[in-house]
Write an enzyme that holds these catalytic residues in place. Structure first.
Site, PDB file in Angstrom:
ATOM      1  N   GLU A 166       0.800  -1.239   0.000  1.00 22.47           N
ATOM      2  CA  GLU A 166       0.000   0.000   0.000  1.00 22.47           C
ATOM      3  C   GLU A 166       0.830   1.285   0.000  1.00 22.47           C
ATOM      4  O   GLU A 166       0.594   2.176   0.809  1.00 22.47           O
ATOM      5  CB  GLU A 166      -0.947  -0.005   1.205  1.00 22.47           C
ATOM      6  CG  GLU A 166      -1.863  -1.205   1.218  1.00 22.47           C
ATOM      7  CD  GLU A 166      -2.852  -1.195   2.393  1.00 22.47           C
ATOM      8  OE1 GLU A 166      -2.682  -0.389   3.319  1.00 22.47           O
ATOM      9  OE2 GLU A 166      -3.784  -2.005   2.365  1.00 22.47           O
ATOM     10  N   ASN A 208       2.167  -5.275  -3.176  1.00 22.95           N
ATOM     11  CA  ASN A 208       0.759  -5.580  -2.888  1.00 22.95           C
ATOM     12  C   ASN A 208      -0.015  -4.290  -2.617  1.00 22.95           C
ATOM     13  O   ASN A 208       0.480  -3.413  -1.899  1.00 22.95           O
ATOM     14  CB  ASN A 208       0.721  -6.480  -1.638  1.00 22.95           C
ATOM     15  CG  ASN A 208      -0.626  -7.104  -1.363  1.00 22.95           C
ATOM     16  OD1 ASN A 208      -1.213  -7.738  -2.248  1.00 22.95           O
ATOM     17  ND2 ASN A 208      -1.127  -6.961  -0.144  1.00 22.95           N
ATOM     18  N   HIS A 245     -10.333  -6.080  -2.494  1.00 21.94           N
ATOM     19  CA  HIS A 245     -11.441  -5.922  -1.535  1.00 21.94           C
ATOM     20  C   HIS A 245     -12.552  -5.178  -2.263  1.00 21.94           C
ATOM     21  O   HIS A 245     -12.417  -3.993  -2.566  1.00 21.94           O
ATOM     22  CB  HIS A 245     -10.987  -5.116  -0.317  1.00 21.94           C
ATOM     23  CG  HIS A 245      -9.908  -5.774   0.478  1.00 21.94           C
ATOM     24  ND1 HIS A 245     -10.137  -6.924   1.215  1.00 21.94           N
ATOM     25  CD2 HIS A 245      -8.604  -5.467   0.668  1.00 21.94           C
ATOM     26  CE1 HIS A 245      -9.007  -7.280   1.817  1.00 21.94           C
ATOM     27  NE2 HIS A 245      -8.064  -6.427   1.502  1.00 21.94           N
ATOM     28  N   GLU A 274      -6.130 -10.832  -1.311  1.00 26.04           N
ATOM     29  CA  GLU A 274      -6.985 -10.617  -0.123  1.00 26.04           C
ATOM     30  C   GLU A 274      -8.444 -10.526  -0.530  1.00 26.04           C
ATOM     31  O   GLU A 274      -9.200  -9.687  -0.022  1.00 26.04           O
ATOM     32  CB  GLU A 274      -6.568  -9.328   0.613  1.00 26.04           C
ATOM     33  CG  GLU A 274      -5.098  -9.317   1.006  1.00 26.04           C
ATOM     34  CD  GLU A 274      -4.676  -8.034   1.743  1.00 26.04           C
ATOM     35  OE1 GLU A 274      -5.545  -7.274   2.200  1.00 26.04           O
ATOM     36  OE2 GLU A 274      -3.460  -7.809   1.844  1.00 26.04           O
ATOM     37  N   ASP A 276     -12.161 -10.338  -1.027  1.00 21.87           N
ATOM     38  CA  ASP A 276     -13.475 -10.432  -0.383  1.00 21.87           C
ATOM     39  C   ASP A 276     -14.420  -9.518  -1.151  1.00 21.87           C
ATOM     40  O   ASP A 276     -13.999  -8.510  -1.710  1.00 21.87           O
ATOM     41  CB  ASP A 276     -13.457 -10.150   1.127  1.00 21.87           C
ATOM     42  CG  ASP A 276     -12.736  -8.875   1.543  1.00 21.87           C
ATOM     43  OD1 ASP A 276     -12.553  -7.971   0.701  1.00 21.87           O
ATOM     44  OD2 ASP A 276     -12.369  -8.779   2.726  1.00 21.87           O
TER      45      ASP A 276
HETATM   46  C1  XIL Z   1      -6.578  -6.204   8.188  1.00 21.41           C
HETATM   47  C2  XIL Z   1      -6.923  -7.359   9.106  1.00 21.41           C
HETATM   48  O1  XIL Z   1      -7.830  -8.209   8.434  1.00 21.41           O
HETATM   49  C3  XIL Z   1      -7.553  -6.847  10.388  1.00 21.41           C
HETATM   50  O2  XIL Z   1      -7.728  -7.912  11.324  1.00 21.41           O
HETATM   51  C4  XIL Z   1      -6.679  -5.772  11.005  1.00 21.41           C
HETATM   52  O3  XIL Z   1      -7.346  -5.207  12.117  1.00 21.41           O
HETATM   53  C5  XIL Z   1      -6.357  -4.693  10.000  1.00 21.41           C
HETATM   54  O4  XIL Z   1      -5.763  -5.263   8.855  1.00 21.41           O
HETATM   55  N1  XIL Z   1      -5.100  -4.636   3.559  1.00 21.41           N
HETATM   56  C6  XIL Z   1      -4.114  -5.449   4.057  1.00 21.41           C
HETATM   57  C7  XIL Z   1      -4.399  -6.313   5.239  1.00 21.41           C
HETATM   58  O5  XIL Z   1      -3.031  -5.550   3.466  1.00 21.41           O
HETATM   59  O6  XIL Z   1      -3.273  -6.480   6.049  1.00 21.41           O
HETATM   60  C8  XIL Z   1      -5.539  -5.763   6.058  1.00 21.41           C
HETATM   61  O7  XIL Z   1      -5.845  -6.712   7.087  1.00 21.41           O
HETATM   62  C9  XIL Z   1      -6.745  -5.481   5.183  1.00 21.41           C
HETATM   63  C10 XIL Z   1      -6.410  -4.452   4.142  1.00 21.41           C
END
Ligand code: XIL
Length: 437
Positions: A166, A208, A245, A274, A276
């Site tokens: 990020e 990422n 996401h 990741e 969802d």
């Molecule tokens: C999130 C986790 O799922 C949570 O449990 C935590 O409180 C915050 O981080 N991008 C990422 C992940 O790269 O590490 C994040 O994970 C979600 C967004």
């Protein structure tokens, strides 16, 4: 051994096996024909048949929940620590490392035959207090020390590292995100990648990010330019992670496959890291199907990980964005994901044809099946309905038969056709094979 699933050698041998199988079919049938690949009954099995992995985020404090571990062990063959390998977790005090929970996840994964994605070596977020208060050369050195110590501790056990997470701004600027790390100098990202390569030469090294799924977004283009620059200058980078996401504000973009194939064309793997997608029912299932289809269409899209097991495990639990409900039941999104993995196209034999089978609309008593033929315009598709199922309707092809084996041939409408199937209690997707005429 940690790169088994994606090593070029392994993927070549998979291709060689399926070509040999296809050749046998051609000879036995006396005609050019290809068969749909055997259907996998779990996400990991179905993905493996496509030369890919299917993973999930795992939380160490849930490894004592047997519903959770049963699903995780059965369905996934790649594991990401949801929080346990972040900077604050591993280095709570400067130069004092706490490996306990990261190691628990790695040992659970390895003892169950799974590979591990490392997440994440350098990030502006979830930094320990001591790091948040640092700047300049001291911070740069502390960050590089962290990268080196962590990548060394896990050397040989990590399939891919999210080296930097990020680092770009949202919105139209395409600029780097302001952070204490960015203020140490624009070269902090490449410095982190070089340190990671030196510490664990066999792990794939990924950049990422989120909001990098839509090809037209400035942030996507900025990451693309970073990767292109790294490749041009020989900075070590092997992969791009698309967090993916998705929700109503950030939907699955229609150009998602373009984004994946464009990154891949730079000579890096793409991993969906990741995933969802908020929503429910068939709308959510359709979105999962789109994501899986886009990945399957690009050979360098080497795996998909969802960000948790059940909806209730999600960091966005209220959006019910995952594949299993809070009781561990498979959701329509699960079935869509599995079907799509099983139905993905394989390369047609010269002169032959392939048919991809996907479930489209699903009702309680029946469902639509979409069939897409590639490789030939003169084809015959043999469709094997599952036990009890009967044909209700068809379109864009001439279909004969009503149960058991159906035969479909072109009716002038092209290579995409469909059928509606009464389930009669059997929800499994029919299989299909294609031959040329
Ligand atoms: C999130 C986790 O799922 C949570 O449990 C935590 O409180 C915050 O981080 N991008 C990422 C992940 O790269 O590490 C994040 O994970 C979600 C967004």
């Amino acid at each position: 051994m940690t790169r088994t699933l994606t090593s070029p050698r392994h993927r070549r041998s998979l291709r060689a096996i399926s070509l040999a199988t296809l050749t046998a079919v051609v000879l036995a049938g006396g005609m050019a024909a290809t068969t749909a690949q055997a259907a996998g009954s779990t996400l990991q099995a179905a993905a493996t048949e496509k030369g890919r992995y299917f993973g999930t985020a795992i939380a160490a404090n849930k490894l004592s929940d047997s519903t959770y571990t049963t699903i995780a062990n059965r369905e996934f063959n790649m594991v990401t620590a949801e929080n346990e390998m972040k900077i604050d977790a591993l280095e709570p005090n400067q130069n004092q490392f706490n490996w306990t929970n990261g190691d628990r996840i790695v040992s659970w994964a390895r003892s169950n035959g799974k590979q591990v994605r490392g997440h994440t070596l350098a990030w502006h977020s979830q930094q320990p207090g001591w790091m948040q208060n640092m700047s300049g050369t001291a911070l740069r050195n502390a960050m590089l020390n962290h990268v080196t110590q962590v990548a060394t501790h896990y050397r040989g056990q990590i399939h891919s590292w999210d080296v930097v997470n990020e680092a770009f701004q949202d919105g139209s600027s395409g600029a780097r995100r302001d952070s204490n790390l960015q203020r140490t100098g624009n070269d902090w990202i490449e410095a982190a990648f070089r340190a990671a390569r030196a510490a664990d030469p066999n792990a794939k090294l990924c950049y990422n990010d989120y909001n990098t799924d839509d090809w037209t977004h400035a942030k996507t283009q900025a990451v693309y330019n970073l990767v292109r620059d790294f490749k041009a200058r020989g900075v070590p980078i092997d992969c791009v992670g698309l967090q993916s996401h998705f929700n109503a504000q950030s939907p699955v973009p229609s150009n998602y496959q373009t984004t994946i194939s464009s990154f891949a064309a730079l000579g890096v793997d793409v991993q969906i890291t990741e995933l969802d997608i908020e929503g429910s029912g068939s709308a959510q299932a359709d979105n999962y199907r789109k994501v899986v289809q886009a990945c399957l269409a690009v050979s360098r899209c080497t795996g998909i990980s969802v960000w948790g097991v059940r909806d209730t495990d999600s960091w966005r639990a209220s959006g019910t964005p995952l594949l299993f409900d809070g009781n561990g039941n498979k959701k329509p999104a699960y079935t869509a994901t599995l079907d799509t993995l099983n139905g993905g196209t394989s390369n047609p034999q010269p002169g032959g044809c392939t048919v991809a089978v996907t479930r489209s609309t699903d009702w309680s008593d029946r469902f639509n099946v979409s069939l897409a033929v590639s490789g030939s315009s003169t084809w015959r598709v043999s469709i094997q309905l599952q036990g009890g199922q009967t044909l209700q309707n068809s379109w864009n092809a001439t279909v004969s038969g009503s149960s058991g084996t159906l035969t479909a041939t072109p009716n002038g409408a092209g290579n995409n056709f469909g059928i509606t199937v009464y389930k009669n209690g059997n929800t499994n997707l029919p299989t299909a094979t294609c031959s040329t005429t």
